[in-house]
Design an enzyme around this catalytic site. Structure first.
Site, PDB file in Angstrom:
ATOM      1  N   SER A  45       0.812  -1.224   0.000  1.00  0.00           N
ATOM      2  CA  SER A  45       0.000   0.000   0.000  1.00  0.00           C
ATOM      3  C   SER A  45       0.840   1.265   0.000  1.00  0.00           C
ATOM      4  O   SER A  45       0.286   2.366   0.046  1.00  0.00           O
ATOM      5  CB  SER A  45      -0.921   0.002   1.222  1.00  0.00           C
ATOM      6  OG  SER A  45      -0.173   0.116   2.419  1.00  0.00           O
ATOM      7  N   THR A 160      -1.766   2.251   3.272  1.00  0.00           N
ATOM      8  CA  THR A 160      -1.306   3.613   3.571  1.00  0.00           C
ATOM      9  C   THR A 160      -0.607   3.649   4.912  1.00  0.00           C
ATOM     10  O   THR A 160      -1.026   2.977   5.847  1.00  0.00           O
ATOM     11  CB  THR A 160      -2.486   4.627   3.592  1.00  0.00           C
ATOM     12  OG1 THR A 160      -3.145   4.581   2.346  1.00  0.00           O
ATOM     13  CG2 THR A 160      -2.040   6.040   3.895  1.00  0.00           C
ATOM     14  N   THR A 178       1.268   6.687   0.429  1.00  0.00           N
ATOM     15  CA  THR A 178       0.412   5.591  -0.044  1.00  0.00           C
ATOM     16  C   THR A 178       0.561   5.366  -1.541  1.00  0.00           C
ATOM     17  O   THR A 178       0.936   6.289  -2.282  1.00  0.00           O
ATOM     18  CB  THR A 178      -1.074   5.913   0.262  1.00  0.00           C
ATOM     19  OG1 THR A 178      -1.877   4.766   0.012  1.00  0.00           O
ATOM     20  CG2 THR A 178      -1.583   7.073  -0.585  1.00  0.00           C
ATOM     21  N   ARG A 188      -6.468   8.944 -10.245  1.00  0.00           N
ATOM     22  CA  ARG A 188      -7.274   9.098  -9.024  1.00  0.00           C
ATOM     23  C   ARG A 188      -6.395   9.610  -7.880  1.00  0.00           C
ATOM     24  O   ARG A 188      -5.285   9.149  -7.662  1.00  0.00           O
ATOM     25  CB  ARG A 188      -7.877   7.743  -8.645  1.00  0.00           C
ATOM     26  CG  ARG A 188      -8.695   7.746  -7.335  1.00  0.00           C
ATOM     27  CD  ARG A 188      -7.863   7.309  -6.158  1.00  0.00           C
ATOM     28  NE  ARG A 188      -8.677   7.128  -4.949  1.00  0.00           N
ATOM     29  CZ  ARG A 188      -8.181   6.797  -3.774  1.00  0.00           C
ATOM     30  NH1 ARG A 188      -6.890   6.610  -3.630  1.00  0.00           N
ATOM     31  NH2 ARG A 188      -8.966   6.645  -2.729  1.00  0.00           N
ATOM     32  N   VAL A 189      -6.889  10.594  -7.163  1.00  0.00           N
ATOM     33  CA  VAL A 189      -6.175  11.128  -6.000  1.00  0.00           C
ATOM     34  C   VAL A 189      -7.012  10.830  -4.764  1.00  0.00           C
ATOM     35  O   VAL A 189      -8.209  11.117  -4.741  1.00  0.00           O
ATOM     36  CB  VAL A 189      -5.955  12.649  -6.137  1.00  0.00           C
ATOM     37  CG1 VAL A 189      -5.291  13.206  -4.881  1.00  0.00           C
ATOM     38  CG2 VAL A 189      -5.112  12.955  -7.369  1.00  0.00           C
ATOM     39  N   GLY A 190      -6.386  10.237  -3.772  1.00  0.00           N
ATOM     40  CA  GLY A 190      -7.096   9.911  -2.541  1.00  0.00           C
ATOM     41  C   GLY A 190      -6.981  11.015  -1.506  1.00  0.00           C
ATOM     42  O   GLY A 190      -6.654  12.169  -1.810  1.00  0.00           O
ATOM     43  N   ASP A 191      -7.234  10.641  -0.276  1.00  0.00           N
ATOM     44  CA  ASP A 191      -7.200  11.611   0.824  1.00  0.00           C
ATOM     45  C   ASP A 191      -5.787  11.930   1.294  1.00  0.00           C
ATOM     46  O   ASP A 191      -5.543  13.000   1.866  1.00  0.00           O
ATOM     47  CB  ASP A 191      -8.012  11.081   2.017  1.00  0.00           C
ATOM     48  CG  ASP A 191      -7.484   9.741   2.519  1.00  0.00           C
ATOM     49  OD1 ASP A 191      -7.137   8.878   1.677  1.00  0.00           O
ATOM     50  OD2 ASP A 191      -7.413   9.554   3.741  1.00  0.00           O
ATOM     51  N   THR A 211      -6.260   6.345   7.301  1.00  0.00           N
ATOM     52  CA  THR A 211      -6.155   5.325   6.269  1.00  0.00           C
ATOM     53  C   THR A 211      -7.576   4.805   6.047  1.00  0.00           C
ATOM     54  O   THR A 211      -8.428   4.968   6.912  1.00  0.00           O
ATOM     55  CB  THR A 211      -5.236   4.158   6.675  1.00  0.00           C
ATOM     56  OG1 THR A 211      -5.817   3.474   7.784  1.00  0.00           O
ATOM     57  CG2 THR A 211      -3.853   4.647   7.068  1.00  0.00           C
ATOM     58  N   GLY A 212      -7.788   4.182   4.930  1.00  0.00           N
ATOM     59  CA  GLY A 212      -9.126   3.659   4.660  1.00  0.00           C
ATOM     60  C   GLY A 212      -9.663   4.183   3.345  1.00  0.00           C
ATOM     61  O   GLY A 212      -8.896   4.485   2.428  1.00  0.00           O
ATOM     62  N   GLY A 214     -10.450   6.536   1.068  1.00  0.00           N
ATOM     63  CA  GLY A 214     -10.051   7.930   0.994  1.00  0.00           C
ATOM     64  C   GLY A 214     -11.133   8.882   0.526  1.00  0.00           C
ATOM     65  O   GLY A 214     -11.189  10.036   0.953  1.00  0.00           O
TER      66      GLY A 214
HETATM   67  N1  ASP Z   1      -6.726   6.207   2.134  1.00  0.00           N
HETATM   68  C1  ASP Z   1      -6.010   5.643   1.032  1.00  0.00           C
HETATM   69  C2  ASP Z   1      -6.606   6.105  -0.238  1.00  0.00           C
HETATM   70  O1  ASP Z   1      -7.829   6.182  -0.319  1.00  0.00           O
HETATM   71  C3  ASP Z   1      -5.996   4.171   1.001  1.00  0.00           C
HETATM   72  C4  ASP Z   1      -5.854   3.500   2.301  1.00  0.00           C
HETATM   73  O2  ASP Z   1      -5.639   4.096   3.314  1.00  0.00           O
HETATM   74  O3  ASP Z   1      -5.973   2.315   2.317  1.00  0.00           O
HETATM   75  O4  ASP Z   1      -5.872   6.337  -1.159  1.00  0.00           O
END
Ligand code: ASP
Length: 304
Positions: A45, A160, A178, A188-191, A211-212, A214
């Site tokens: 990750s 992450t 991450t 794609r851009v996450g959090d 994490t999670g 995003g």
């Molecule tokens: N939060 C991260 C994202 O959405 C992924 C993760 O934490 O597992 O890019």
């Protein structure tokens, strides 16, 4: 002084702690620790060995923040460089910007002499081929399949690494790195690289990182919500709980709400919270005698 991390940062916490013990800054501590995880091919990750996007390209998001002035640097969809966290720090320290993405981030990385790397390991590539082969037809179907898989196997699509640190001068810093969701849409851009979503800190109150899923943290500004809670006088556990509970008002099915946060206040109190029972986080301070793993507080929706 204290350092806090998501569980997959546990092995690197000693590095962060040593930076602090040697008189280094919270900012140096979180960057040093993130670099360790970015180099670990076993972590799918983050960094090298991270799972790629739909097209088989490893695209990295990372950010770093310092709580004294709330300067922030982020990179998103960065390809081909070994340490996105250090490129994020360069955004913060060398440019009058907060966030640089894609080819522009790669240009900055080249400009500062950042080391290039082949991020796609044979193991990650094999998992990508296998993952796509098992997905419904079409590219959007493959992305949607990851959302479906969230509730049953969050580890597979998510990960992450988060680091928070409080140094001897009372300064706080946070870092997140991450490779984002496995098989995500290219670009794609996450959090993780977005201030307030996956990462936030403020010396006056504390820090949080996520994490999670995003997209949910982006919609609710989860990290900032935690720090706002600290600012309003909540303790770390209550502030984290309020931020995760906010997710349950998004109208998503409860089993799609996958979020974890680590929180630290300016006095060194810390907590980990999660929507997934069993998840842990890691911390290290003077008295802990080594890195400790602790169970996260579970936050689920109130039964209706
Ligand atoms: N939060 C991260 C994202 O959405 C992924 C993760 O934490 O597992 O890019």
């Amino acid at each position: 002084m204290i350092v806090v991390a998501s569980a997959n940062g546990a092995e690197a916490l000693e590095v962060a702690w040593t930076v602090l013990e040697d008189g280094g800054s919270a900012l140096d501590a979180v960057e040093a620790a993130a670099r360790v995880v970015e180099d670990d091919p076993r972590d799918h990750s983050v960094g090298t060995g991270g799972y790629p996007n739909l097209l088989g390209q490893v695209e990295l998001d990372a950010s770093i923040m310092e709580g004294t002035t709330r300067r922030f640097g982020g990179v998103a969809a960065l390809q081909g460089f070994r340490h996105p966290i250090s490129v994020a720090r360069a955004v913060m320290e060398r440019l009058p910007h907060v966030l640089v993405v894609g080819a522009g981030a790669a240009s900055l990385a080249a400009e500062i002499g950042a080391e290039t790397a082949e991020l796609l390991t044979p193991e990650a590539e094999a998992a990508w081929r296998d993952g796509l082969a098992r997905s419904p037809a079409g590219l959007t179907g493959a992305v949607l399949a990851q959302v479906q898989a969230l509730s049953t196997n969050p580890e597979h699509v998510a990960g992450t690494v988060d680091f928070l640190a409080l140094d001897r001068d009372g300064h706080i810093a946070s870092a997140v790195s991450t490779s984002g969701w496995a098989w995500k849409w290219p670009g794609r851009v996450g959090d993780s690289p977005i201030p307030g979503a996956g990462n936030y800190c403020d010396d006056r109150f504390g820090a949080a990182a996520c994490t999670g899923f995003g997209e949910l943290a982006l919609r609710t500004q989860t990290a900032r919500t935690v720090v706002n809670g600290l600012a309003s006088g909540l303790d770390v556990a209550a502030a984290g709980r309020a931020a995760l509970e906010d997710l349950f008002a998004l109208g998503e099915p409860a089993d799609r709400i996958v979020m974890n946060t680590v929180a630290l206040d300016r006095n060194g109190n810390h907590a980990g919270l999660t929507t997934e029972p069993g998840a842990r986080y890691a911390w290290r301070d003077e008295s802990s005698g080594g890195v400790q793993l602790a169970t996260r507080i579970v936050v689920r929706p109130d039964p209706a």
